[in-house]
Write a protein that holds these residues in place. Structure first.
Motif, PDB file in Angstrom:
ATOM      1  N   GLY A  16      38.262  38.600  49.776  1.00 46.61           N
ATOM      2  CA  GLY A  16      39.287  39.412  49.444  1.00 46.61           C
ATOM      3  C   GLY A  16      40.266  39.061  48.380  1.00 46.61           C
ATOM      4  N   SER A  17      41.676  39.464  48.834  1.00 45.92           N
ATOM      5  CA  SER A  17      42.412  39.094  47.897  1.00 45.92           C
ATOM      6  C   SER A  17      43.878  38.649  48.330  1.00 45.92           C
ATOM      7  N   ARG A  19      47.957  37.183  46.240  1.00 51.66           N
ATOM      8  CA  ARG A  19      48.927  37.353  45.440  1.00 51.66           C
ATOM      9  C   ARG A  19      49.413  36.274  45.471  1.00 51.66           C
ATOM     10  N   GLY A  65      37.347  36.310  38.550  1.00 49.00           N
ATOM     11  CA  GLY A  65      38.571  37.067  39.047  1.00 49.00           C
ATOM     12  C   GLY A  65      39.984  37.114  39.432  1.00 49.00           C
ATOM     13  N   PHE A  66      40.255  35.972  38.850  1.00 48.72           N
ATOM     14  CA  PHE A  66      41.799  35.226  39.497  1.00 48.72           C
ATOM     15  C   PHE A  66      42.310  35.582  37.887  1.00 48.72           C
ATOM     16  N   THR A  67      43.865  36.167  37.969  1.00 45.40           N
ATOM     17  CA  THR A  67      44.158  36.979  36.477  1.00 45.40           C
ATOM     18  C   THR A  67      45.501  35.807  37.069  1.00 45.40           C
ATOM     19  N   GLN A  80      46.738  36.412  40.517  1.00 41.64           N
ATOM     20  CA  GLN A  80      46.081  37.290  41.318  1.00 41.64           C
ATOM     21  C   GLN A  80      44.374  36.627  41.968  1.00 41.64           C
ATOM     22  N   ASN A  82      41.169  37.527  43.088  1.00 40.65           N
ATOM     23  CA  ASN A  82      40.101  39.069  43.846  1.00 40.65           C
ATOM     24  C   ASN A  82      38.714  38.034  43.957  1.00 40.65           C
ATOM     25  N   SER A  83      38.411  38.843  44.751  1.00 41.38           N
ATOM     26  CA  SER A  83      37.047  38.348  45.533  1.00 41.38           C
ATOM     27  C   SER A  83      36.769  36.305  45.184  1.00 41.38           C
TER      28      SER A  83
END
Length: 114
Positions: A16-17, A19, A65-67, A80, A82-83
């Motif tokens: 999942g994700s 933020r 997968g992180f931003t 953010q 993700n994964s």
């Protein structure tokens, strides 16, 4: 007085994700670097990602997968994620640095279930 208000943590299933957000307010000027660190139970606090005022980023090798991003007008930094994996479970701390200062947020819990 400076406040760092973090939000966005919680419980999510693997894959999942989430933020995260961190807003800096108060008597704070010329923020240079904003970043996220994390601390898992029984482990030392570690770097997740940082971003400079001009947008240059730096990531830990373990967080594909992180931003990270920031809004300089709002003194806010985002992460953010993700994964997400169970090993990403930790308390995530916001950090801001500028001329003569280095502030930490109170931390937000991120729990990833398998």
């Amino acid at each position: 007085q400076v406040q760092l208000v973090e939000s966005g943590g919680g419980l999510v299933q693997a894959g999942g994700s989430l933020r995260l957000s961190c807003a800096a307010s108060g008597s704070i000027f010329s923020i240079n670097v904003m970043g996220w660190y994390r601390q898992a139970p029984g482990k030392q606090r570690e770097l997740v990602a940082t971003i400079s005022y001009g947008g240059s980023t730096n990531y830990a090798d373990s967080v594909k997968g992180f931003t990270i991003s920031r809004d300089n007008a709002k003194n806010t930094v985002y992460l953010q994620m993700n994964s997400l994996k169970p090993e990403d479970t930790a308390i995530y701390y916001c950090n801001v640095q500028g001329p003569g200062y280095n502030y930490w947020g109170q931390g937000t819990q991120v729990t990833v279930s398998s």
